[in-house]
Scaffold this motif. Structure first.
Motif, short mmCIF file in Angstrom:
data_model
loop_
_atom_site.label_atom_id
_atom_site.label_comp_id
_atom_site.label_asym_id
_atom_site.label_seq_id
_atom_site.Cartn_x
_atom_site.Cartn_y
_atom_site.Cartn_z
N PRO A 345 5.09 -2.64 -38.01
CA PRO A 345 6.56 -2.47 -38.09
C PRO A 345 7.34 -3.42 -37.20
O PRO A 345 8.36 -3.98 -37.61
CB PRO A 345 6.76 -1.01 -37.68
N ILE A 346 6.86 -3.62 -35.96
CA ILE A 346 7.63 -4.48 -35.05
C ILE A 346 7.52 -5.94 -35.45
O ILE A 346 8.49 -6.72 -35.33
CB ILE A 346 7.16 -4.28 -33.59
N ILE A 347 6.37 -6.34 -36.00
CA ILE A 347 6.22 -7.72 -36.48
C ILE A 347 7.21 -7.99 -37.63
O ILE A 347 7.91 -9.00 -37.66
CB ILE A 347 4.78 -7.98 -36.95
N LEU A 348 7.28 -7.05 -38.58
CA LEU A 348 8.21 -7.20 -39.71
C LEU A 348 9.65 -7.14 -39.26
O LEU A 348 10.50 -7.90 -39.74
CB LEU A 348 7.94 -6.11 -40.76
N ALA A 349 9.94 -6.23 -38.31
CA ALA A 349 11.33 -6.08 -37.84
C ALA A 349 11.83 -7.34 -37.15
O ALA A 349 12.98 -7.75 -37.33
CB ALA A 349 11.43 -4.89 -36.89
N LEU A 350 10.96 -7.98 -36.36
CA LEU A 350 11.36 -9.21 -35.68
C LEU A 350 11.64 -10.32 -36.68
O LEU A 350 12.62 -11.07 -36.55
CB LEU A 350 10.27 -9.64 -34.69
N GLY A 351 10.78 -10.43 -37.69
CA GLY A 351 11.00 -11.45 -38.71
C GLY A 351 12.29 -11.22 -39.47
O GLY A 351 13.06 -12.16 -39.73
N GLU A 352 12.55 -9.96 -39.85
CA GLU A 352 13.77 -9.64 -40.58
C GLU A 352 15.01 -9.87 -39.72
O GLU A 352 16.04 -10.33 -40.21
CB GLU A 352 13.72 -8.19 -41.05
N SER A 422 5.60 -16.06 -36.42
CA SER A 422 6.35 -15.32 -37.44
C SER A 422 7.85 -15.50 -37.30
O SER A 422 8.57 -15.69 -38.29
CB SER A 422 6.00 -13.82 -37.36
N VAL A 423 8.33 -15.45 -36.06
CA VAL A 423 9.77 -15.60 -35.83
C VAL A 423 10.22 -17.01 -36.21
O VAL A 423 11.25 -17.20 -36.88
CB VAL A 423 10.11 -15.30 -34.36
N CYS A 424 9.46 -18.02 -35.81
CA CYS A 424 9.82 -19.40 -36.16
C CYS A 424 9.77 -19.62 -37.67
O CYS A 424 10.65 -20.27 -38.25
CB CYS A 424 8.86 -20.37 -35.47
N TRP A 425 8.75 -19.04 -38.31
CA TRP A 425 8.63 -19.19 -39.75
C TRP A 425 9.78 -18.47 -40.48
O TRP A 425 10.32 -18.99 -41.46
CB TRP A 425 7.29 -18.66 -40.24
N ALA A 426 10.15 -17.28 -40.01
CA ALA A 426 11.24 -16.52 -40.64
C ALA A 426 12.55 -17.29 -40.57
O ALA A 426 13.31 -17.36 -41.54
CB ALA A 426 11.39 -15.16 -39.96
#
Length: 476
Positions: A345-352, A422-426
């Motif tokens: 959840p936190i990985i997805l939330a950061l990307g979003e 993930s954050v950079c890619w998002a």
């Protein structure tokens, strides 16, 4: 428009048709305490077309357009057919041009052209640009030659530039006449969009200066018109983008600015009202692009609101299902180490989160043409560096938290690297989606938001679970 050195008392304003010879009948009906779209719809269902038109007339111009857009296409067509041309034209001019495609495309060009002739050339160009090519050509043929020439000229400009925002309804006079003659010509002219300013041009149409109407009236009528003009005119290039236009208006606080082409010839004016309208439209697109919610939902029916949100919800559902499918490919990885699933959840939330931030920035800059092409690379570099710093911060915080909770330093390092990537890619993905849509001449607000978030979720799942599977293979 340039006022020629003739005056027969019957100068026709470009883009405006002559009024009908006979006045329209205005039937009177009881006025209800509150007029709503539902009330207008009920009158139409009951066959009270004349009463529905009467109710629409009682509304303010802004509400007329809002209520009109809430009706079904068949109801809108029925109202247009029963309205006086001037009323129909005012409503269409106030509506979002994209909302008129389905309405106008179902009406024969010869039936709607008398109404379109009453719309100012700049608004008419915006509407026609949205219509199918064959339909557009038929309408152009039916317009008066002078009006069709103006509209076709306006349609050649980028809608987000000064040329696309400008109106051709202005007053200009040649620089060789006297003040007295200029005033005579002004008396013969129809009302322009900004009657306070008169533009002075040379024989080639190049802008020489601008004269306030008050300045003309206070100047000796025997003097040359150039004696009353201001020579150092603040002007816009027809290619100027929306951000530049807004900056100039904010700096000088004029009610209008002249627009010139590459040869300094006067081609139109951008009014303050044009800029405000463009800004509000951009704000609506940003809100709708990020959330999928139309700011005008308060005026719409429950069914209409639900229908407008379904495409965004469908994209979100498809993104979630895609994440589920990706997760199923890593069942063994998730079963072997429960901690991996806990942090999904936190990985997805950061990307979003970074995706929403980047989307909002892009829609308020690139989306409305606010950044020139020459500055685009600098903008991309700056935003990507911001994402790198945010990714580094988020990676460190999540990594430290995981070590404190589970005491596994190796897994903490995995989380740190995964969050950073993930954050950079998002951020990069959100930027790319909007830029690609802009290149394809698709409104970035349509493709951003939910679409970008769905792609971010699925790609983030691949990055995280793929990294976790690789990590476990090394540990064994």
């Amino acid at each position: 428009m340039e006022l020629k050195d003739t005056c027969d008392g019957n100068i026709k304003e470009p883009g405006l048709a002559n009024p009908p010879a006979e006045p329209e009948r205005d039937l009177t009906f009881p006025v209800p305490e509150k007029i709503s779209p539902a009330l207008i719809r009920n009158k139409l269902k009951a066959g009270g077309l004349a009463e529905a038109v009467f109710l629409v007339k009682r509304l303010s111009p802004a509400l007329r357009a809002e209520f009109f857009l809430q009706l079904r296409v068949a109801e809108q067509k029925a109202l247009l057919s029963a309205m006086p041309p001037a009323l129909a034209a005012s409503i269409l001019a106030d509506c979002d041009s994209a909302s008129l495609v389905s309405i106008l495309a179902g009406i024969k060009p010869e039936n709607i052209t008398p109404v379109l002739k009453l719309i100012s050339p700049d608004n008419l160009a915006d509407i026609l640009l949205r219509l199918p090519k064959n339909y557009l050509q038929e309408v152009i043929k039916l317009l008066d030659p002078e009006l069709s020439a103006e509209v076709e000229k306006l349609m050649t400009f980028d809608p987000e530039s000064a040329g696309g925002l400008m109106t051709t309804r202005y007053l200009s006079v040649p620089d060789v006449i006297t003040v007295g003659r200029a005033i005579e010509l002004l008396r013969c002219a129809k009302r322009p969009d900004t009657p306070s300013y008169i533009y002075i041009v040379d024989a080639s149409g190049r802008l020489e200066g601008v004269a306030p109407l008050r300045g003309l009236l206070l100047t000796d009528s025997r003097k040359s018109v150039t004696s009353a003009m201001v020579r150092n005119v603040i002007k816009l290039k027809s290619s100027a983008l929306k951000k530049e236009i807004i900056d100039v208006f904010n700096q000088y606080h004029f009610i209008s600015l002249p627009v010139v082409d590459e040869k300094e010839r006067l081609v139109g004016i951008v009014t303050f009202d044009d800029v405000i309208t463009a800004m509000r439209q951009s704000e609506k697109e940003v809100i709708q692009g990020i959330t999928g919610v139309d700011p005008r939902e308060v005026f719409k029916t429950t069914f209409a609101v639900t229908r407008s949100r379904l495409p965004w919800m469908t994209v979100t559902i498809m993104g979630g299902l895609g994440c589920a499918v990706i997760g199923s490919f890593f069942r063994d990885t998730l079963a072997e180490m429960v901690m991996i699933g806990i942090f999904i959840p936190i990985i997805l939330a950061l990307g979003e989160s970074i995706g929403v931030q980047m989307t909002s920035i892009v829609l308020t800059t690139i989306g409305d043409g606010g950044i020139p092409r020459a500055e685009l690379s600098a903008f991309v570099y700056k935003e990507f560096m911001v994402s790198l710093l945010i990714g580094l911060y988020a990676g460190v915080v999540v990594s430290v938290a995981s070590v404190l909770l589970f005491g596994n330093i190796n897994f903490g390092l995995l989380l740190s690297a995964t969050v950073f990537i993930s954050v950079c890619w998002a951020a990069l993905l959100s930027l790319m989606v909007s830029i690609v849509m802009k290149k394809l001449r698709v409104n970035p607000a349509v493709a951003s938001g939910p679409l970008a978030l769905a792609l971010i979720d699925m790609s983030t799942m691949v990055i995280y679970l793929g990294s976790a599977a690789f990590f476990l293979s090394l540990v064994k």
